[in-house]
Design an enzyme around this catalytic site. Structure first.
Site, PDB file in Angstrom:
ATOM      1  N   LEU A  55      -4.797  -8.359  -1.830  1.00 46.83           N
ATOM      2  CA  LEU A  55      -4.531  -9.788  -1.722  1.00 46.83           C
ATOM      3  C   LEU A  55      -3.311 -10.198  -2.550  1.00 46.83           C
ATOM      4  O   LEU A  55      -2.912  -9.492  -3.483  1.00 46.83           O
ATOM      5  CB  LEU A  55      -5.750 -10.570  -2.196  1.00 46.83           C
ATOM      6  CG  LEU A  55      -7.040 -10.404  -1.385  1.00 46.83           C
ATOM      7  CD1 LEU A  55      -8.184 -11.115  -2.091  1.00 46.83           C
ATOM      8  CD2 LEU A  55      -6.855 -10.930   0.038  1.00 46.83           C
ATOM      9  N   LYS A  60      -0.197  -5.934  -7.197  1.00 46.71           N
ATOM     10  CA  LYS A  60       0.505  -4.854  -6.500  1.00 46.71           C
ATOM     11  C   LYS A  60       1.925  -4.659  -7.015  1.00 46.71           C
ATOM     12  O   LYS A  60       2.335  -3.537  -7.336  1.00 46.71           O
ATOM     13  CB  LYS A  60       0.549  -5.148  -4.986  1.00 46.71           C
ATOM     14  CG  LYS A  60      -0.808  -5.316  -4.338  1.00 46.71           C
ATOM     15  CD  LYS A  60      -0.682  -5.558  -2.836  1.00 46.71           C
ATOM     16  CE  LYS A  60       0.109  -6.801  -2.488  1.00 46.71           C
ATOM     17  NZ  LYS A  60      -0.510  -8.047  -3.004  1.00 46.71           N
ATOM     18  N   SER A 128      -0.225  -6.481   3.610  1.00 47.80           N
ATOM     19  CA  SER A 128      -0.579  -5.661   4.787  1.00 47.80           C
ATOM     20  C   SER A 128      -2.071  -5.767   5.106  1.00 47.80           C
ATOM     21  O   SER A 128      -2.821  -4.794   4.933  1.00 47.80           O
ATOM     22  CB  SER A 128      -0.160  -4.198   4.589  1.00 47.80           C
ATOM     23  OG  SER A 128      -0.496  -3.702   3.313  1.00 47.80           O
TER      24      SER A 128
END
Length: 630
Positions: A55, A60, A128
């Site tokens: 999310l 990330k 993604s």
């Protein structure tokens, strides 16, 4: 009816078809194996893609850029492909409809494949959300014979919302953003990722370490490059083991060692010279002498930095007496201190060693003199040290091992450790440099930079200030608050001083790297000295004053340490303090040399106000004034 615009039917996912015709894939002349041999410090083909999905706000990008920095600092080519960065360039014509999301991932997958094929570790950080899109990216790599690692950054939605630095979740909740993943659009969780990472309650570094471990297991990162939590020490932790070594030592023939050689035993036994586990055998000696590096275990693709020979000398008589022994005892002043196993004797070509290590074989060089007076042979082998070396001079509490220093840095929550070495007293110019380094690190985003103030504590030449005096002087600087105790660790580096200039300064940096430092301040003419022949060079020095810093920046095997250049400080007469030198007003500055400082101290004169902390000066002056009586 005309065709609807792309994205008109958001519930229908499109597949990208090959539109161009008359297209033939062209084969490269350079193979992956050839790229691997010639790209980066860490030889070997390591191209792959690390795909981080999760999310928005999961962490990330933070992990991706931390991993990128980790790999690059170790000589492995890597590049972070971030979702926002790609959408502001390559994919700025794509929206967030399912079809455009698919095309976004397809393009990124193809670009990542090209990076990986070139030998680079491509680190992709993209939400993604659709499993089919991620599988498409994987297939692109599989078809090309490249490794692909799906990393699910599984951070709970409520945690991601609390990190909403872009305000996207707030806008999605208010209905301003439509189709926002996690709010109004489902995120399809990976079913079989290579790794799951939860960033809730963990630092970025801790989360990244999970990826590092995975890449080590996959052979992308050689084991020789891993961050060792605990360096192996060559002395036992249990009294019973020490007793067994003492008992064994009594049964073996002995070799007497010097004080400097005992200092090297301490260096080896505490892990400063890791991965060395004893005095150098001939192959290790030759690698050090000719390459300034050591082959790292079985991994021939990477070489550890090691620039100075750590060797033990023996006479011809010692060789004849001991060369058939499977082990021998090392005695210092008649007492057993270590066992040398599987000893290997080899001839010491002294002129070759001196010329390569020091750039001169002049017998008046202080360490060269020791080499010339040592035995004709060298003997290498693995060390089993009976107990930790203690000098019982009132300073042992400062002799922290690399493992003890790492623990201390952890206690201080250090996120950057910058090391500064001195073999001289601290003046306010040195303090200015350390203070300014901390300021720079804070500006770069570090929260808790810690200074390792690490004076050299082994043998030095006769006219250097003794360790006892330097440590008292350093303490006075800390007591006065010139340097903050809260984020300074004062410890002794046990190595002897060799005065080997750019060759030795690599050793000084490598040893601090083993202790956990990731920044190293290097000054002018580090490990240098005047040439024994004063007329040899115009400046009278054995080494160029700038070469130490320049060599460190190019040295192989110091990949996890950033070299910080030394800014020249001098006494600013207009401000009555030490300041960074400004060439445009050079007449305002006074360079107080070591000779001038010693003269002031010996004669009882005071230095200019602001040159050195007064109590620290008093300690230094007392030493010099008492020197004739000593």
């Amino acid at each position: 009816m005309p065709n609807p615009p792309i994205g008109f039917y958001p519930h229908i996912k499109r597949r990208c078809l090959q539109v161009a015709t008359n297209v033939t894939e062209q084969k490269h002349h350079v193979t992956r194996e050839t790229r691997g041999k010639n790209l980066g410090l860490c030889r070997g083909f390591r191209g792959c893609t690390v795909w981080l999905t999760g999310l928005s706000g999961a962490g990330k990008t933070s992990i991706a850029f931390e991993l990128e920095a980790y790999l690059v600092s170790r000589g492995i080519p890597a590049y972070g492909l971030d979702g926002d960065n790609i959408r502001t360039g390559l994919n700025k014509n794509l929206s967030f409809t399912p079809a455009d999301r698919e095309e976004n991932i397809r393009r990124v997958g193809e670009v990542a494949k090209l990076f990986a094929d070139s030998g680079v570790v491509a680190i992709c950080s993209f939400v993604s959300p659709f499993a089919d899109d991620r599988e498409m990216a994987r297939k692109i790599h599989k078809d090309a014979g490249l490794k692909f690692y799906e990393i699910f950054v599984d951070t709970p939605l409520d945690v991601c919302e609390t990190r909403d630095v872009k305000g996207l979740y707030k806008k999605a909740r208010e209905g301003v953003i439509k189709g926002f993943t996690g709010i109004t659009q489902e995120y399809e969780r990976p079913q079989h990722p290579e790794l799951v990472v939860n960033t809730d309650g963990y630092t970025v570094r801790e989360s990244t370490q999970l990826l590092v471990t995975l890449l080590e297991q996959e052979g992308i990162i050689p084991r020789s490059l891993r961050d060792v939590d605990q360096l192996p020490e060559l002395y036992p932790s249990e009294a019973s083991e020490a007793d067994a070594l003492r008992h064994e030592a009594k049964s073996l023939q002995a070799l007497e060692i010097s004080t400097v050689e005992l200092q090297w035993v301490q260096v080896l036994s505490e892990g400063w010279a890791y991965p060395l586990r004893g005095f150098m055998r001939e192959d290790e000696y030759l690698q050090t002498l000719h390459f300034n590096t050591l082959q790292s275990g079985l991994d021939v693709s990477y070489r550890e930095n090691h620039s100075v020979p750590i060797v033990l000398s023996a006479s011809a008589e010692d060789k004849q007496r001991l060369e058939d022994a499977s082990a021998l005892t090392l005695n210092y002043e008649g007492q057993a201190v270590a066992i040398l196993r599987r000893p290997e004797f080899y001839y010491q070509r002294k002129e070759e060693r001196l010329a390569r290590q020091f750039g001169t074989s002049n017998p008046q060089h202080p360490y060269s003199k020791q080499v010339l007076e040592s035995g004709e042979y060298l003997v290498g082998g693995e060390l089993a040290v009976i107990e930790r070396i203690r000098w019982r001079d009132g300073l042992d509490q400062y002799r922290l091992t690399p493992n003890e220093l790492r623990s201390r840095f952890k206690e201080l929550n250090a996120d950057a450790i910058f090391a500064f070495q001195l073999r001289n007293p601290i003046h306010n110019g040195h303090a200015l440099l350390m203070q300014d380094t901390k300021r720079q690190l804070l500006e770069r985003g570090f929260k808790q930079p810690v200074l390792l103030l690490h004076p050299l504590g082994g043998w030095t030449k006769d006219d250097d200030v003794p360790l006892q005096v330097r440590m008292a002087q350093h303490q006075a600087v800390l007591d006065a608050g010139v340097l903050r105790r809260e984020d300074t660790v004062l410890a002794i580096f046990p190595s002897p001083m060799m005065y080997a200039g750019p060759t030795e300064v690599q050793w000084h940096a490598k040893a601090r790297m083993n202790a956990g430092a990731n920044f190293y301040i290097v000054g002018r003419d580090p490990a240098g000295m005047p040439h024994p022949d004063k007329q040899a060079y115009p400046d009278g020095n054995l080494y160029d004053a700038t070469h130490g810093a320049r060599v460190l920046k190019m040295a192989q095997g110091l990949d996890s340490m950033e070299i910080l250049p030394f800014r020249v400080a001098a006494y600013d007469k207009t401000a009555s303090r030490m300041a960074f030198f400004e060439p445009q007003r050079k007449d305002d500055f006074d360079f107080i040399s070591g000779t001038k400082m010693r003269t002031l101290a010996k004669t009882g004169a005071s230095p200019p106000d602001g040159f050195m902390e007064p109590q620290a000066w008093k300690i230094l002056a007392t030493y010099y004034q008492n020197l004739p009586q000593a």
